[in-house]
Design a protein around this motif. Sequence first.
Motif, PDB file in Angstrom:
ATOM      1  N   ASP A 143       0.834  -1.215   0.000  1.00  0.00           N
ATOM      2  CA  ASP A 143       0.000   0.000   0.000  1.00  0.00           C
ATOM      3  C   ASP A 143       0.863   1.258   0.000  1.00  0.00           C
ATOM      4  O   ASP A 143       0.582   2.218  -0.726  1.00  0.00           O
ATOM      5  N   GLU A 183       0.858   3.862  -3.135  1.00  0.00           N
ATOM      6  CA  GLU A 183       0.353   5.215  -2.910  1.00  0.00           C
ATOM      7  C   GLU A 183       1.235   6.261  -3.583  1.00  0.00           C
ATOM      8  O   GLU A 183       0.756   7.316  -4.006  1.00  0.00           O
ATOM      9  N   ARG A 213      -8.573   4.870   0.020  1.00  0.00           N
ATOM     10  CA  ARG A 213      -8.446   6.334  -0.092  1.00  0.00           C
ATOM     11  C   ARG A 213      -9.699   6.980  -0.656  1.00  0.00           C
ATOM     12  O   ARG A 213      -9.821   8.200  -0.625  1.00  0.00           O
ATOM     13  N   VAL A 234     -10.945   5.178  -7.073  1.00  0.00           N
ATOM     14  CA  VAL A 234     -10.071   4.496  -8.027  1.00  0.00           C
ATOM     15  C   VAL A 234      -9.764   5.502  -9.125  1.00  0.00           C
ATOM     16  O   VAL A 234     -10.638   5.851  -9.920  1.00  0.00           O
ATOM     17  N   ARG A 235      -8.517   5.962  -9.194  1.00  0.00           N
ATOM     18  CA  ARG A 235      -8.148   7.081 -10.068  1.00  0.00           C
ATOM     19  C   ARG A 235      -7.535   6.610 -11.380  1.00  0.00           C
ATOM     20  O   ARG A 235      -6.486   7.104 -11.802  1.00  0.00           O
ATOM     21  N   ASP A 293      -5.579  -0.268  -1.766  1.00  0.00           N
ATOM     22  CA  ASP A 293      -5.060   1.020  -1.277  1.00  0.00           C
ATOM     23  C   ASP A 293      -5.865   2.191  -1.824  1.00  0.00           C
ATOM     24  O   ASP A 293      -6.151   3.163  -1.120  1.00  0.00           O
ATOM     25  N   GLU A 294      -6.273   2.115  -3.098  1.00  0.00           N
ATOM     26  CA  GLU A 294      -7.011   3.231  -3.692  1.00  0.00           C
ATOM     27  C   GLU A 294      -8.479   3.221  -3.243  1.00  0.00           C
ATOM     28  O   GLU A 294      -9.082   4.286  -3.064  1.00  0.00           O
ATOM     29  N   CYS A 295      -9.049   2.029  -3.049  1.00  0.00           N
ATOM     30  CA  CYS A 295     -10.412   1.975  -2.520  1.00  0.00           C
ATOM     31  C   CYS A 295     -10.465   2.547  -1.110  1.00  0.00           C
ATOM     32  O   CYS A 295     -11.418   3.245  -0.737  1.00  0.00           O
TER      33      CYS A 295
END
Length: 370
Positions: free
Chosen positions: A75, A79, A257, A260-261, A253-255
């Motif tokens: 993660d 990031e 935050r 999803v970018r 990790d993105e979920c």
Amino acid sequence: MVGIRRRRSIAMARRGAVSAGAECSGCGGSLFASPASTPRRLAQGIVLLLAATAAASAQQPSIHAPVMFDTPEADRILERLQVFPPDNPWNQDVSRLPVHPRSDAIIGSIGADEPLQYNLDMNFIIVPPDQPRVPVAILDYPAESDPGPFPMPDNAPIENWPLAHNEDRGALPRDGQPLADLQRNGTGDRHVLLVDPGNGRLHEFWQARRTDAGWQASNAATFDLRAGALPKEGWTAADAAGLPIFPAVVRYDECERGLVRHAMRVTVRRTRRAYVLPATHWASTNPDPNLPRMGERLRLRRDFDTSGFPKHARAVLEGLKRYGMFVADNGQDWRISIAPDRRLEGLETLSRIRGSDFEVVDTGARSVAP
């Protein structure tokens, strides 16, 4: 994935490198830009690429041993990892691009009333910059594969491990099956994804297997994480569309935050004998214009209310509004790829979404058909 896995392109309009106007992803530009991109735009793209690369290098944690995808250490690395330049198609906001004129027909061919589904399939491993390189024997597509040797660690995970949520039941790990055994035994697509941040490389394999003689695979593709250049047109890759898999996988990790970018990947049962950039390969004999092309970009409608969804599912749905998803391979309809990470929660609510909640984006990218 089930269905036609891949088929060599026939009567290709071009083989070899992507045309100058469409290859801007490799130099920091955009595949959605006009083919008549100016030198000034090219210079701006190069500046963006160099700045992103420098920032990523300065912030990236040191990696001294292979790191499995479903760990806090992964993660922290992810990031700070810039996957492809900021204006690369995977990172491009398509929420305000026009709707494709055949959107309704294409959505109908996939299934307007069918639910959004997911596979917990695409794991990966992050390798250190000095990971020893080993040969991988390429069995089926040597002419459309990148050369080795590759930084394949002993604990490279095979697709689906360690969970069991995939349409292809025969490809799932058995209860208690150790990774070392799954590396050698089993069926299915058996993707292996190696992320090498230190060297800015992504290595992806289709139908990978470990044998007494070493590793083998049906295809091997290497991508530049910093430039995002495409394979040669007409080439397949670990995905039938020729697209890289890792940049489109939904990760914990993105979920966590909240968004999803990047664009995601989706499979459909029937595709057209055509592709649209950034895809480089088709996998069908059907010319029906109401079927999606490989590389077709779909997005969730901007007016769809995601407020009632749990955190991780909402992160996926908001990403689908902004970045959409690429048709990447043949398989069951409306199946997106999510990392098999035990920490993800609430994903079952994604089945509330129906095909009619999506629309096809007209990206303006070049399309190729016989």
